[in-house]
Design a protein around this motif. Structure first.
Motif, PDB file in Angstrom:
ATOM      1  N   LEU A 231       0.852  -1.191   0.000  1.00 42.16           N
ATOM      2  CA  LEU A 231       0.000   0.000   0.000  1.00 42.16           C
ATOM      3  C   LEU A 231       0.886   1.239   0.000  1.00 42.16           C
ATOM      4  O   LEU A 231       1.802   1.359   0.815  1.00 42.16           O
ATOM      5  N   ILE A 232       0.603   2.163  -0.904  1.00 38.92           N
ATOM      6  CA  ILE A 232       1.349   3.409  -1.010  1.00 38.92           C
ATOM      7  C   ILE A 232       0.394   4.571  -0.777  1.00 38.92           C
ATOM      8  O   ILE A 232      -0.669   4.641  -1.402  1.00 38.92           O
ATOM      9  N   ASN A 233       0.778   5.502   0.105  1.00 37.30           N
ATOM     10  CA  ASN A 233      -0.069   6.671   0.337  1.00 37.30           C
ATOM     11  C   ASN A 233       0.747   7.958   0.234  1.00 37.30           C
ATOM     12  O   ASN A 233       1.520   8.293   1.131  1.00 37.30           O
ATOM     13  N   THR A 234       0.564   8.653  -0.884  1.00 37.16           N
ATOM     14  CA  THR A 234       1.119   9.995  -1.033  1.00 37.16           C
ATOM     15  C   THR A 234      -0.023  11.003  -1.153  1.00 37.16           C
ATOM     16  O   THR A 234       0.192  12.136  -1.596  1.00 37.16           O
ATOM     17  N   ALA A 235      -1.237  10.597  -0.776  1.00 34.68           N
ATOM     18  CA  ALA A 235      -2.413  11.464  -0.864  1.00 34.68           C
ATOM     19  C   ALA A 235      -2.558  12.240   0.443  1.00 34.68           C
ATOM     20  O   ALA A 235      -1.833  13.200   0.682  1.00 34.68           O
ATOM     21  N   ARG A 236      -3.448  11.803   1.307  1.00 38.51           N
ATOM     22  CA  ARG A 236      -3.637  12.422   2.618  1.00 38.51           C
ATOM     23  C   ARG A 236      -3.704  11.323   3.666  1.00 38.51           C
ATOM     24  O   ARG A 236      -4.294  10.261   3.435  1.00 38.51           O
ATOM     25  N   GLY A 237      -3.130  11.587   4.830  1.00 37.81           N
ATOM     26  CA  GLY A 237      -3.072  10.578   5.872  1.00 37.81           C
ATOM     27  C   GLY A 237      -4.427  10.072   6.299  1.00 37.81           C
ATOM     28  O   GLY A 237      -4.603   8.890   6.616  1.00 37.81           O
ATOM     29  N   GLU A 238      -5.417  10.968   6.291  1.00 36.73           N
ATOM     30  CA  GLU A 238      -6.744  10.593   6.770  1.00 36.73           C
ATOM     31  C   GLU A 238      -7.475   9.623   5.850  1.00 36.73           C
ATOM     32  O   GLU A 238      -8.517   9.085   6.221  1.00 36.73           O
ATOM     33  N   VAL A 239      -6.950   9.395   4.656  1.00 37.12           N
ATOM     34  CA  VAL A 239      -7.564   8.412   3.759  1.00 37.12           C
ATOM     35  C   VAL A 239      -7.348   6.991   4.288  1.00 37.12           C
ATOM     36  O   VAL A 239      -8.103   6.077   3.965  1.00 37.12           O
ATOM     37  N   VAL A 240      -6.348   6.818   5.144  1.00 35.80           N
ATOM     38  CA  VAL A 240      -6.015   5.502   5.688  1.00 35.80           C
ATOM     39  C   VAL A 240      -6.274   5.474   7.191  1.00 35.80           C
ATOM     40  O   VAL A 240      -5.864   6.387   7.918  1.00 35.80           O
ATOM     41  N   ASP A 241      -6.933   4.429   7.657  1.00 33.43           N
ATOM     42  CA  ASP A 241      -7.096   4.179   9.095  1.00 33.43           C
ATOM     43  C   ASP A 241      -5.772   3.599   9.591  1.00 33.43           C
ATOM     44  O   ASP A 241      -5.476   2.424   9.363  1.00 33.43           O
ATOM     45  N   GLU A 242      -4.940   4.424  10.248  1.00 30.16           N
ATOM     46  CA  GLU A 242      -3.595   4.002  10.636  1.00 30.16           C
ATOM     47  C   GLU A 242      -3.604   2.850  11.627  1.00 30.16           C
ATOM     48  O   GLU A 242      -2.719   1.985  11.604  1.00 30.16           O
ATOM     49  N   VAL A 243      -4.573   2.821  12.519  1.00 31.43           N
ATOM     50  CA  VAL A 243      -4.657   1.720  13.483  1.00 31.43           C
ATOM     51  C   VAL A 243      -4.899   0.414  12.741  1.00 31.43           C
ATOM     52  O   VAL A 243      -4.239  -0.603  12.999  1.00 31.43           O
ATOM     53  N   ALA A 244      -5.840   0.431  11.810  1.00 33.47           N
ATOM     54  CA  ALA A 244      -6.135  -0.770  11.030  1.00 33.47           C
ATOM     55  C   ALA A 244      -4.938  -1.170  10.178  1.00 33.47           C
ATOM     56  O   ALA A 244      -4.641  -2.368  10.027  1.00 33.47           O
ATOM     57  N   LEU A 245      -4.241  -0.184   9.622  1.00 29.79           N
ATOM     58  CA  LEU A 245      -3.067  -0.484   8.799  1.00 29.79           C
ATOM     59  C   LEU A 245      -1.974  -1.131   9.637  1.00 29.79           C
ATOM     60  O   LEU A 245      -1.357  -2.117   9.212  1.00 29.79           O
ATOM     61  N   THR A 246      -1.722  -0.602  10.820  1.00 30.87           N
ATOM     62  CA  THR A 246      -0.706  -1.172  11.700  1.00 30.87           C
ATOM     63  C   THR A 246      -1.021  -2.624  12.027  1.00 30.87           C
ATOM     64  O   THR A 246      -0.145  -3.497  11.966  1.00 30.87           O
ATOM     65  N   GLU A 247      -2.269  -2.889  12.346  1.00 30.77           N
ATOM     66  CA  GLU A 247      -2.675  -4.263  12.668  1.00 30.77           C
ATOM     67  C   GLU A 247      -2.545  -5.168  11.441  1.00 30.77           C
ATOM     68  O   GLU A 247      -2.102  -6.321  11.558  1.00 30.77           O
ATOM     69  N   ALA A 248      -2.906  -4.650  10.278  1.00 32.04           N
ATOM     70  CA  ALA A 248      -2.825  -5.461   9.058  1.00 32.04           C
ATOM     71  C   ALA A 248      -1.375  -5.815   8.736  1.00 32.04           C
ATOM     72  O   ALA A 248      -1.078  -6.935   8.304  1.00 32.04           O
ATOM     73  N   LEU A 249      -0.471  -4.896   8.963  1.00 38.28           N
ATOM     74  CA  LEU A 249       0.948  -5.161   8.714  1.00 38.28           C
ATOM     75  C   LEU A 249       1.512  -6.147   9.733  1.00 38.28           C
ATOM     76  O   LEU A 249       2.264  -7.057   9.394  1.00 38.28           O
ATOM     77  N   ARG A 250       1.143  -5.974  10.989  1.00 39.20           N
ATOM     78  CA  ARG A 250       1.611  -6.880  12.041  1.00 39.20           C
ATOM     79  C   ARG A 250       1.112  -8.304  11.816  1.00 39.20           C
ATOM     80  O   ARG A 250       1.839  -9.275  12.056  1.00 39.20           O
ATOM     81  N   ASP A 251      -0.126  -8.403  11.336  1.00 31.04           N
ATOM     82  CA  ASP A 251      -0.743  -9.726  11.179  1.00 31.04           C
ATOM     83  C   ASP A 251      -0.477 -10.352   9.808  1.00 31.04           C
ATOM     84  O   ASP A 251      -0.965 -11.456   9.527  1.00 31.04           O
ATOM     85  N   GLY A 252       0.246  -9.659   8.950  1.00 35.76           N
ATOM     86  CA  GLY A 252       0.546 -10.205   7.627  1.00 35.76           C
ATOM     87  C   GLY A 252      -0.610 -10.167   6.655  1.00 35.76           C
ATOM     88  O   GLY A 252      -0.616 -10.909   5.662  1.00 35.76           O
TER      89      GLY A 252
END
Length: 321
Positions: A231-252
């Motif tokens: 996942l690449i985000n050069t748009a705006r941070g608020e487009v991504v739920d950072e908590v969900a992203l962190t969990e998705a990365l941790r869980d593979g």
């Protein structure tokens, strides 16, 4: 008649400052992310005629009212989520943006993040700096033959589509608002966002921040993506739920993320994303190469000067409320 322009978050490029000076305009700049109290006080004291918005938390109604002489607000860039456009409209203050000026720069930055992830550059750099060399665990990949899914098909998305196509990627984009001519041989049009997320090897975000796109990438949509996807985000941070992203990365759930934008900005020093070696980050600099910053400044200052003088400005630069 003399005018005063305040640049919130740092000065424009030297060439832009020279343009303002040559036009007889007094140009002042704050530090990055000035406090609201500092901003209101400066605008009130100087009776500013125009605001250039660079690095600031948000230009709200109170700030817009601080100078009764305020005639316009110009974003030093394209995204205007840090400006209360509706409040400005209600006050009769036009809001403009340097649309397209840094599109090539942001597209290149997105591509750089993709390369850094697909070639495992973060871990390989640390490995060599730590004294290692023969790393048999390296699992870098090629982009050739992989699918890039673009969310948003404005000028940035179109530039990135051409770049990715030249590498040998197949490209498809989802943007219900883009005209048909934005698509072509190098990029197909996706009718469904969920299907695009599920089929892409790399997903790159290039959509504006609106109520419809806020947290567009969340636990559900991340769950649609391939386990090996980036996942690449050069748009705006608020487009991504950072908590969900962190969990998705941790869980593979997904394999990695390249992030140039965050919510909030600047991000906290203890952001849990910093602990993940599958993440490559940069401090919202995708659109501020020297070349892009110069172009943005020239467009911004030319528009500011024109409006203050009562001259015509091309309609594409005005932001609709």
């Amino acid at each position: 008649m003399s005018f005063t322009v305040i640049s919130l978050g740092g000065p424009v490029a030297p060439e832009g400052e020279e343009m303002l000076k040559a036009a007889g305009i007094t140009s002042l700049a704050t530090k990055p992310y000035p406090s609201k109290a500092e901003t209101v006080d400066l605008l009130s004291t100087t009776q500013a005629d125009a605001i250039i918005v660079r690095l600031v938390e948000r230009v709200d109604e109170e700030i817009l009212r601080a100078s009764p002489k305020l005639k316009l607000v110009h974003k030093h860039g394209a995204g205007t989520n840090d400006i209360d456009v509706a409040a400005a409209k209600s006050l009769g203050i036009p809001v403009l943006a340097a649309v397209g000026a840094n599109a090539h720069s942001v597209a290149e930055h997105a591509l750089a993040l993709i390369f850094a992830l697909i070639k495992d550059m973060r871990r390989q750099d640390a490995f060599v700096r730590g004294g290692g060399w023969a790393n048999k665990s390296y699992q870098g990949h090629e982009l050739r033959g992989r699918k890039l899914g673009l969310v948003g098909m404005g000028l940035i998305g179109r530039n990135l589509a051409r770049m990715a196509g030249a590498i040998g990627m197949t490209v498809e984009a989802y943007d219900p608002y883009a005209p048909d001519e934005a698509f072509g041989p190098e990029c197909g049009r996706a009718a469904d966002l969920d299907a695009l997320l599920a089929s892409s090897d790399v997903v790159s975000l290039h959509c504006p921040l609106t109520e419809q796109t806020r947290n567009l990438i969340n636990a559900r949509t991340l769950g649609l993506m391939k386990p090996g996807a980036l996942l690449i985000n050069t748009a705006r941070g608020e487009v991504v739920d950072e908590v969900a992203l962190t969990e998705a990365l941790r869980d593979g759930v997904i394999a990695g993320a390249g992030l140039d934008t965050f919510s909030p900005e600047p991000p906290a020093s203890d952001n849990p994303l910093w602990q993940l070696d599958t993440v490559v980050v940069s401090p919202h600099v995708g659109g501020v190469t020297e070349e892009a910053r110069r172009e943005v400044s020239l467009i911004t200052c030319a528009n500011v000067i024109a409006l203050l003088r009562g001259d015509e400005v091309p309609p594409r630069f005005f932001v609709r409320g």
